[in-house]
Design a protein around this motif. Structure first.
Motif, short mmCIF file in Angstrom:
data_model
loop_
_atom_site.label_atom_id
_atom_site.label_comp_id
_atom_site.label_asym_id
_atom_site.label_seq_id
_atom_site.Cartn_x
_atom_site.Cartn_y
_atom_site.Cartn_z
N ARG A 20 32.17 -55.41 24.68
CA ARG A 20 32.91 -54.99 23.50
C ARG A 20 33.63 -53.67 23.72
NH1 ARG A 20 28.35 -57.44 20.58
NH2 ARG A 20 27.22 -55.45 20.52
N SER A 21 33.80 -53.28 24.98
CA SER A 21 34.47 -52.02 25.29
C SER A 21 35.98 -52.22 25.36
CB SER A 21 33.97 -51.47 26.63
OG SER A 21 34.54 -52.20 27.71
N PRO A 188 27.77 -45.83 25.25
CA PRO A 188 27.26 -47.19 25.40
C PRO A 188 27.40 -47.72 26.82
CG PRO A 188 29.38 -47.18 24.29
CD PRO A 188 28.95 -45.75 24.37
N CYS A 189 26.48 -48.59 27.18
CA CYS A 189 26.58 -49.30 28.47
C CYS A 189 27.67 -50.35 28.34
CB CYS A 189 25.25 -49.97 28.80
SG CYS A 189 25.27 -50.94 30.32
N VAL A 190 28.64 -50.32 29.23
CA VAL A 190 29.76 -51.26 29.12
C VAL A 190 29.67 -52.41 30.12
CG1 VAL A 190 31.28 -49.45 28.26
CG2 VAL A 190 31.32 -50.04 30.68
N GLU A 214 24.18 -57.72 23.40
CA GLU A 214 24.41 -56.27 23.37
C GLU A 214 25.89 -55.91 23.52
OE1 GLU A 214 22.13 -53.69 23.07
OE2 GLU A 214 20.62 -55.20 22.57
N GLY A 215 26.73 -56.89 23.80
CA GLY A 215 28.15 -56.61 23.99
C GLY A 215 28.45 -55.89 25.29
N PRO A 288 30.53 -67.29 30.03
CA PRO A 288 31.39 -66.57 29.07
C PRO A 288 31.27 -65.06 29.14
CG PRO A 288 30.28 -68.42 28.00
CD PRO A 288 29.66 -68.28 29.36
N VAL A 289 30.10 -64.56 29.52
CA VAL A 289 29.88 -63.12 29.54
C VAL A 289 30.43 -62.47 30.81
CG1 VAL A 289 27.62 -63.09 30.71
CG2 VAL A 289 28.13 -61.38 28.96
#
Length: 334
Positions: A20-21, A188-190, A214-215, A288-289
């Motif tokens: 989500r970054s 955040p961890c990206v 966690e995105g 997908p991730v």
């Protein structure tokens, strides 16, 4: 001398968002784990780095101990940045890591604040850069509080030494806990960098689900299982191969069952009009991730082969089932 990159470089492959970054990475990234150290020819390394950039590969992944000797891959990258790509620094994503043994003594490995930040400073000096784009904790430390390790990553960003932070080789549970700490700290961890291939699917046991929840983006290393998922070993073990040299990949890894599986996969790749390596990369990319895939190379032609997956059709359900059946041959054949 300065390199003039290909004007069409951004037409060669799509870029994917890391979780989500705001960070976008090329579908294929270049890892400098092997073939970029002092023991390797600089002109070959330079050709691969510049050729990769000409092909839209903007992300170059390093660690403090890459070489050999340790540190020399960062020196090689730094020289190419200085001599050829200085004008294009803002188009590049440079990552490095700390966690494995780099220096003698108690402050030369693992995840203490002392080691991580001193290592990052040394990496920046070798690279000739004021900051890296991504700084990773290369492995979890069983004896240092996770809050300290994550606090060091946060400090790396707040001090201007890194833009983003990531994890590598952390389990699903460790990743979830680390992500929560970093989120509280405001850094955040990206991205997470796990080992993942057809022959090593341990991340499917929970880590990929955690990353999605966690995105956090994912970038797989060793997607070709140190060269096993190429056609190099189908007939014999070449004298100049990694298996012959007995490093991470050993001759004992090439069992009759594994060869049967590889030959079955080769047939499936042929049916798709792909090389075995391309099939293996397409398979990893199906998740997908998955933000990007790290590929290694010893020559530019291998990068071109890997880029062949960009035009390939996604794997369908029947093909995925056939791949699972081929992989099952590893345990069914003695």
């Amino acid at each position: 001398m300065s390199h003039t990159p290909a004007p069409s470089r951004y037409d060669r492959q799509p870029y994917r968002r890391s979780g989500r970054s705001g960070l976008l990475l090329p579908t294929l990234s270049l890892g400098l784990w092997h073939n970029f150290g002092d023991v390797d020819r600089h002109d070959t390394a330079r050709e691969m780095l510049l050729g990769a950039f000409d092909r839209g590969i903007t992300h170059f992944d390093l660690a403090n101990n890459y070489g050999p000797p340790p540190g020399s891959a960062e020196v090689t990258m730094g020289r190419v940045l200085r001599e050829d790509l200085a004008a294009y620094r803002d188009e590049l994503i440079i990552s490095t890591k700390a966690g494995y043994r780099m220096n003698p003594g108690p402050y030369g490995e693992w995840g203490s604040r002392k080691y991580l930040l001193a290592s990052l400073d040394a990496s920046l000096k070798r690279l000739g850069l004021p900051y890296v784009d991504i700084f990773y904790s290369h492995r979890p430390d069983p004896d240092t509080p996770l809050e300290e390790t994550m606090g060091a990553l946060d400090q790396a960003v707040r001090s201007g030494r890194a833009l983003y932070v990531g994890l590598s080789n952390y389990s699903a549970a460790q990743t979830r806990e680390a992500s929560a700490i970093l989120r509280r700290l405001g850094t955040p961890c990206v991205i997470h960098q796990p080992r993942y291939s057809m022959l090593d699917r341990h991340v499917e046991g929970g880590l990929l689900d955690v990353l999605a929840e966690e995105g956090i983006g994912c970038i797989a290393f060793s997607p070709l299982a140190q060269g096993l998922l190429t056609e190099k070993y189908l007939a014999s073990i070449p004298a100049d191969s990694r298996a012959a040299k007995g490093g991470f990949l050993k001759p004992t890894d090439i069992t009759p069952g594994r060869l049967a599986a590889l030959r079955g996969l080769k047939e499936l790749a042929d049916a798709r009009g792909q090389t075995l390596a391309q099939l293996a990369l397409s398979w990893v990319l199906r998740q997908p991730v998955m933000t990007s895939i790290l590929v290694g190379a010893s020559r530019l032609a291998q990068i071109d082969d890997a880029l062949g997956i960009i035009a390939a059709a996604p794997l369908n359900d029947a093909e995925l089932a056939a791949i699972d059946a081929a992989l099952a041959l590893e345990n069914a054949t003695t």
